[in-house]
Design an enzyme around this catalytic site. Structure first.
Site, PDB file in Angstrom:
ATOM      1  CG  HIS A 158      27.329 135.001  82.894  1.00  0.00           C
ATOM      2  ND1 HIS A 158      28.096 136.012  83.364  1.00  0.00           N
ATOM      3  CD2 HIS A 158      27.670 134.695  81.471  1.00  0.00           C
ATOM      4  CE1 HIS A 158      28.937 136.335  82.210  1.00  0.00           C
ATOM      5  NE2 HIS A 158      28.756 135.698  81.065  1.00  0.00           N
ATOM      6  CB  CYS A 241      32.766 135.997  87.688  1.00  0.00           C
ATOM      7  SG  CYS A 241      31.277 136.588  88.301  1.00  0.00           S
TER       8      CYS A 241
HETATM    9  C1  CIR Z   1      30.666 141.233  82.062  1.00  0.00           C
HETATM   10  O1  CIR Z   1      29.300 141.646  81.351  1.00  0.00           O
HETATM   11  O2  CIR Z   1      31.085 140.396  81.018  1.00  0.00           O
HETATM   12  C2  CIR Z   1      31.251 141.591  83.024  1.00  0.00           C
HETATM   13  N1  CIR Z   1      31.079 142.881  83.530  1.00  0.00           N
HETATM   14  C3  CIR Z   1      30.779 140.829  84.144  1.00  0.00           C
HETATM   15  C4  CIR Z   1      31.028 139.218  84.118  1.00  0.00           C
HETATM   16  C5  CIR Z   1      30.598 138.635  85.183  1.00  0.00           C
HETATM   17  N2  CIR Z   1      30.947 137.035  85.158  1.00  0.00           N
HETATM   18  C6  CIR Z   1      30.164 136.190  85.416  1.00  0.00           C
HETATM   19  O3  CIR Z   1      28.988 136.361  86.177  1.00  0.00           O
HETATM   20  N3  CIR Z   1      30.783 134.684  84.951  1.00  0.00           N
END
Ligand code: CIR
Length: 248
Positions: A158, A241
């Site tokens: 992201h 997150c």
């Molecule tokens: C994913 O791949 O969607 C999750 N394992 C990690 C999401 C992390 N979110 C973020 O950086 N906003």
């Protein structure tokens, strides 16, 4: 009264999605304790939390930031780029509807993850090319009536995996993972050092995995609170997150 949305880690957390990292075992009990400590830091800093109901069947649901973008009293529910995560949005929608937010949503076929949206002063940057489409960026701009600047990205999951901003507009970035051009860049020496949650004008929350960056920020006069989020980092998560700040 300000509050933060959070969502307790699912028992299935260890099978969360991975894009750039190899899978390592996740200690779900430790993750829960780390999350409790994270929540306590928010509360102690004047951000009591509002819980989004747990989603045990959604391994990545603790990463609640990806389900919504909030500005003032308007909330744009996302359509996550990973189909496996789309079931997470309903819980966030229900909580924000209950709080009286003016809701919108990213519509099919476009996608947007909250982790791709970074606001620096009056400008909103949106990472595109990973989980978020250019059309998702445009829908965000239209919903909030703001310019949404797309940032093509390829190196990390992201946009906010590689850059976040301090209250004074300084952008923290770890050069090896940086996409885009940033005017007021402060290069940081650790990848996880590029992630901060702004708790107050002079206070940020960051991960203990970036001690050199912590010193750098403290030398600039910031108060830094650090939490260990190792189990979430194994799943490409970071401090940003795990919560969504609601300022009103
Ligand atoms: C994913 O791949 O969607 C999750 N394992 C990690 C999401 C992390 N979110 C973020 O950086 N906003």
């Amino acid at each position: 009264m300000p509050t933060c949305l959070v969502r307790e880690p699912a028992p299935t957390l260890a099978s969360g999605l991975l894009t750039h990292l190899d899978r390592r075992p996740v200690d779900v009990d430790l993750a829960r304790r780390q999350w409790d400590a994270y929540v306590a830091v928010l509360g102690n800093a004047g951000w009591p939390v509002t819980a989004v109901p747990p989603a045990p069947e959604c391994p990545d649901s603790a990463f609640v930031e990806d389900t919504v973008v909030v500005r003032g009293r308007r909330a744009l529910l996302t359509r996550p780029g990973a189909p496996e995560r789309r079931g997470e949005v309903a819980g966030t929608r229900a909580v924000l509807a209950g709080l009286g937010y003016d809701l919108g949503e990213i519509s099919d076929p476009e996608t947007l993850d909250g982790g791709d949206v970074l606001t620096v002063g009056p400008v909103t940057y949106v990472g595109v090319g990973g989980r978020t489409t250019l059309g998702g960026c445009e829908q965000l701009g239209a919903f909030f009536g703001t310019e949404a600047v797309p940032v093509p990205m390829a190196k990390v999951l992201h946009l906010k995996s590689s850059v976040t901003a301090l209250p004074d507009g300084t952008v923290l970035g770890y050069p090896p993972t940086l996409d885009g051009q940033w005017d007021r860049l402060l290069p940081v020496p650790e990848e996880s050092g590029s992630h901060v949650v702004v708790l107050a004008e002079d206070t940020v929350l960051m991960a203990t995995s970036a001690p050199a960056t912590r010193r750098l920020l403290e030398d600039r006069g910031l108060h830094v609170v650090a939490v260990d989020i190792s189990e979430f980092e194994k799943l490409e998560g970071c401090v940003t997150c795990l919560s969504v700040r609601l300022r009103d």
